[in-house]
Design a protein around this motif. Sequence first.
Motif, PDB file in Angstrom:
ATOM      1  N   SER A   8       0.879  -1.161   0.000  1.00  0.00           N
ATOM      2  CA  SER A   8       0.000   0.000   0.000  1.00  0.00           C
ATOM      3  C   SER A   8       0.920   1.215   0.000  1.00  0.00           C
ATOM      4  CB  SER A   8      -0.933  -0.013   1.212  1.00  0.00           C
ATOM      5  OG  SER A   8      -0.199  -0.111   2.402  1.00  0.00           O
ATOM      6  N   HIS A   9       0.357   2.399  -0.004  1.00  0.00           N
ATOM      7  CA  HIS A   9       1.232   3.561  -0.080  1.00  0.00           C
ATOM      8  C   HIS A   9       0.805   4.653   0.892  1.00  0.00           C
ATOM      9  CE1 HIS A   9      -0.956   6.919  -2.059  1.00  0.00           C
ATOM     10  NE2 HIS A   9      -1.819   5.955  -2.212  1.00  0.00           N
ATOM     11  N   VAL A  10       1.744   5.510   1.198  1.00  0.00           N
ATOM     12  CA  VAL A  10       1.523   6.725   1.978  1.00  0.00           C
ATOM     13  C   VAL A  10       2.209   7.834   1.198  1.00  0.00           C
ATOM     14  CG1 VAL A  10       2.070   7.936   4.129  1.00  0.00           C
ATOM     15  CG2 VAL A  10       1.458   5.508   4.193  1.00  0.00           C
ATOM     16  N   PHE A  11       1.486   8.923   0.934  1.00  0.00           N
ATOM     17  CA  PHE A  11       2.115  10.058   0.277  1.00  0.00           C
ATOM     18  C   PHE A  11       3.011  10.794   1.261  1.00  0.00           C
ATOM     19  CE2 PHE A  11      -1.552  10.063  -2.816  1.00  0.00           C
ATOM     20  CZ  PHE A  11      -0.787   9.757  -3.923  1.00  0.00           C
ATOM     21  N   VAL A  12       4.232  11.058   0.863  1.00  0.00           N
ATOM     22  CA  VAL A  12       5.191  11.821   1.665  1.00  0.00           C
ATOM     23  C   VAL A  12       5.729  12.960   0.813  1.00  0.00           C
ATOM     24  CG1 VAL A  12       5.797   9.829   3.097  1.00  0.00           C
ATOM     25  CG2 VAL A  12       7.155  10.328   1.059  1.00  0.00           C
ATOM     26  N   LEU A  13       6.162  14.030   1.454  1.00  0.00           N
ATOM     27  CA  LEU A  13       6.626  15.192   0.715  1.00  0.00           C
ATOM     28  C   LEU A  13       8.121  15.174   0.462  1.00  0.00           C
ATOM     29  CD1 LEU A  13       4.388  17.887   2.410  1.00  0.00           C
ATOM     30  CD2 LEU A  13       3.871  16.351   0.495  1.00  0.00           C
ATOM     31  N   ASP A  14       8.856  14.395   1.247  1.00  0.00           N
ATOM     32  CA  ASP A  14      10.313  14.304   1.127  1.00  0.00           C
ATOM     33  C   ASP A  14      10.705  12.875   1.495  1.00  0.00           C
ATOM     34  OD1 ASP A  14      13.068  14.227   2.325  1.00  0.00           O
ATOM     35  OD2 ASP A  14      13.074  16.331   1.715  1.00  0.00           O
ATOM     36  N   GLN A  15      11.235  12.132   0.539  1.00  0.00           N
ATOM     37  CA  GLN A  15      11.537  10.729   0.801  1.00  0.00           C
ATOM     38  C   GLN A  15      12.723  10.534   1.735  1.00  0.00           C
ATOM     39  OE1 GLN A  15      11.335   9.534  -3.395  1.00  0.00           O
ATOM     40  NE2 GLN A  15       9.819   8.012  -2.774  1.00  0.00           N
ATOM     41  N   ASP A  16      13.679  11.444   1.760  1.00  0.00           N
ATOM     42  CA  ASP A  16      14.781  11.316   2.715  1.00  0.00           C
ATOM     43  C   ASP A  16      14.274  11.510   4.140  1.00  0.00           C
ATOM     44  OD1 ASP A  16      16.755  10.790   0.781  1.00  0.00           O
ATOM     45  OD2 ASP A  16      17.141  12.924   0.475  1.00  0.00           O
ATOM     46  N   GLU A  17      13.421  12.503   4.337  1.00  0.00           N
ATOM     47  CA  GLU A  17      12.830  12.745   5.656  1.00  0.00           C
ATOM     48  C   GLU A  17      11.918  11.580   6.048  1.00  0.00           C
ATOM     49  OE1 GLU A  17      10.381  16.226   8.095  1.00  0.00           O
ATOM     50  OE2 GLU A  17      10.739  16.469   5.949  1.00  0.00           O
ATOM     51  N   ALA A  18      11.179  11.045   5.070  1.00  0.00           N
ATOM     52  CA  ALA A  18      10.316   9.891   5.327  1.00  0.00           C
ATOM     53  C   ALA A  18      11.154   8.683   5.750  1.00  0.00           C
ATOM     54  CB  ALA A  18       9.490   9.564   4.088  1.00  0.00           C
ATOM     55  N   TYR A  19      12.258   8.456   5.045  1.00  0.00           N
ATOM     56  CA  TYR A  19      13.173   7.359   5.393  1.00  0.00           C
ATOM     57  C   TYR A  19      13.596   7.498   6.860  1.00  0.00           C
ATOM     58  CZ  TYR A  19      17.283   4.271   4.998  1.00  0.00           C
ATOM     59  OH  TYR A  19      18.201   3.262   5.161  1.00  0.00           O
ATOM     60  N   ASP A  20      14.046   8.684   7.239  1.00  0.00           N
ATOM     61  CA  ASP A  20      14.488   8.905   8.612  1.00  0.00           C
ATOM     62  C   ASP A  20      13.369   8.627   9.605  1.00  0.00           C
ATOM     63  OD1 ASP A  20      16.403   9.867  10.653  1.00  0.00           O
ATOM     64  OD2 ASP A  20      14.966  11.509  10.847  1.00  0.00           O
ATOM     65  N   PHE A  21      12.184   9.131   9.338  1.00  0.00           N
ATOM     66  CA  PHE A  21      11.070   8.954  10.264  1.00  0.00           C
ATOM     67  C   PHE A  21      10.647   7.488  10.360  1.00  0.00           C
ATOM     68  CE2 PHE A  21       6.557   8.523  11.183  1.00  0.00           C
ATOM     69  CZ  PHE A  21       6.500   9.127  12.427  1.00  0.00           C
ATOM     70  N   TYR A  22      10.350   6.888   9.229  1.00  0.00           N
ATOM     71  CA  TYR A  22       9.791   5.533   9.248  1.00  0.00           C
ATOM     72  C   TYR A  22      10.791   4.476   9.699  1.00  0.00           C
ATOM     73  CZ  TYR A  22       5.400   7.112   7.313  1.00  0.00           C
ATOM     74  OH  TYR A  22       4.188   7.731   7.149  1.00  0.00           O
ATOM     75  N   VAL A  23      12.069   4.678   9.403  1.00  0.00           N
ATOM     76  CA  VAL A  23      13.088   3.699   9.790  1.00  0.00           C
ATOM     77  C   VAL A  23      13.677   4.031  11.166  1.00  0.00           C
ATOM     78  CG1 VAL A  23      15.327   2.692   9.171  1.00  0.00           C
ATOM     79  CG2 VAL A  23      13.602   3.116   7.394  1.00  0.00           C
ATOM     80  N   ASN A  24      14.172   5.242  11.340  1.00  0.00           N
ATOM     81  CA  ASN A  24      14.897   5.577  12.572  1.00  0.00           C
ATOM     82  C   ASN A  24      14.001   5.916  13.752  1.00  0.00           C
ATOM     83  OD1 ASN A  24      17.355   5.190  11.225  1.00  0.00           O
ATOM     84  ND2 ASN A  24      17.303   7.283  10.447  1.00  0.00           N
ATOM     85  N   GLU A  29      11.727  -1.279   8.734  1.00  0.00           N
ATOM     86  CA  GLU A  29      12.949  -1.513   7.981  1.00  0.00           C
ATOM     87  C   GLU A  29      12.698  -1.256   6.504  1.00  0.00           C
ATOM     88  OE1 GLU A  29      14.109  -5.580   8.738  1.00  0.00           O
ATOM     89  OE2 GLU A  29      12.741  -6.367   7.227  1.00  0.00           O
ATOM     90  N   VAL A  30      13.754  -0.891   5.799  1.00  0.00           N
ATOM     91  CA  VAL A  30      13.654  -0.662   4.368  1.00  0.00           C
ATOM     92  C   VAL A  30      13.507  -2.014   3.665  1.00  0.00           C
ATOM     93  CG1 VAL A  30      14.861   0.171   2.322  1.00  0.00           C
ATOM     94  CG2 VAL A  30      14.973   1.474   4.448  1.00  0.00           C
ATOM     95  N   ALA A  31      12.496  -2.110   2.838  1.00  0.00           N
ATOM     96  CA  ALA A  31      12.314  -3.311   2.016  1.00  0.00           C
ATOM     97  C   ALA A  31      12.950  -3.101   0.650  1.00  0.00           C
ATOM     98  CB  ALA A  31      10.837  -3.642   1.874  1.00  0.00           C
ATOM     99  N   ALA A  32      12.805  -1.881   0.103  1.00  0.00           N
ATOM    100  CA  ALA A  32      13.390  -1.556  -1.199  1.00  0.00           C
ATOM    101  C   ALA A  32      13.666  -0.063  -1.255  1.00  0.00           C
ATOM    102  CB  ALA A  32      12.446  -1.942  -2.329  1.00  0.00           C
ATOM    103  N   ASP A  33      14.767   0.306  -1.867  1.00  0.00           N
ATOM    104  CA  ASP A  33      15.108   1.710  -2.100  1.00  0.00           C
ATOM    105  C   ASP A  33      15.842   1.756  -3.429  1.00  0.00           C
ATOM    106  OD1 ASP A  33      15.675   4.391  -2.010  1.00  0.00           O
ATOM    107  OD2 ASP A  33      16.798   4.315  -0.127  1.00  0.00           O
ATOM    108  N   MET A  34      15.069   2.046  -4.490  1.00  0.00           N
ATOM    109  CA  MET A  34      15.622   1.982  -5.841  1.00  0.00           C
ATOM    110  C   MET A  34      15.300   3.255  -6.620  1.00  0.00           C
ATOM    111  SD  MET A  34      14.486  -1.886  -6.901  1.00  0.00           S
ATOM    112  CE  MET A  34      12.809  -1.749  -6.310  1.00  0.00           C
ATOM    113  N   ASP A  35      16.263   3.685  -7.403  1.00  0.00           N
ATOM    114  CA  ASP A  35      16.043   4.778  -8.339  1.00  0.00           C
ATOM    115  C   ASP A  35      15.549   4.161  -9.641  1.00  0.00           C
ATOM    116  OD1 ASP A  35      16.108   6.866 -10.138  1.00  0.00           O
ATOM    117  OD2 ASP A  35      18.133   7.502  -9.626  1.00  0.00           O
TER     118      ASP A  35
END
Length: 145
Positions: A8-24, A29-35
């Motif tokens: 499913s998805h959650v809209f976020v405004l900044d993926q780096d900030e989202a990474y910090d919040f959701y993981v740290n 945990e990160v399942a996938a982080d791909m460009d």
Amino acid sequence: MYNNINISHVFVLDQDEAYDFYVNKLGLEVAADMDLGVMRWLTVRVPGDPDRQILLEKPGPPSIDEASAEQIRDLVTKGATGFTFGLTTDDCRKTYEVLKSRGVEFTQEPTEHFYGIDCGGRDPFGNHFRIVQLAPEPIQPPAQS
């Protein structure tokens, strides 16, 4: 027909900030982080659970035109997206205290309900989530009056 929901998805405004919040902060945990060229595919999950992921999606192309993305960003910022996801825990009060010490913003402290104990929080963008400690026995909701 179906076995489960796997993403499913959650809209976020900044993926780096989202990474910090959701993981740290939340402890996912990160399942996938791909460009992918046209977008960053960033998903998180409960540690050790390969069956369910949350896409931390930045509104915009290729899936949403820029005008619609701007409207979505405005709604997310206002907290108008409503409930986005729920997590379960064995100890809601302890989880609440740990997350609060990490700087997670809560909109409701742990509260007892017929289905268990839960609390509400939101991410840095305004998305609402719930954490619940389910009651140990199957229980019936209160009768409607």
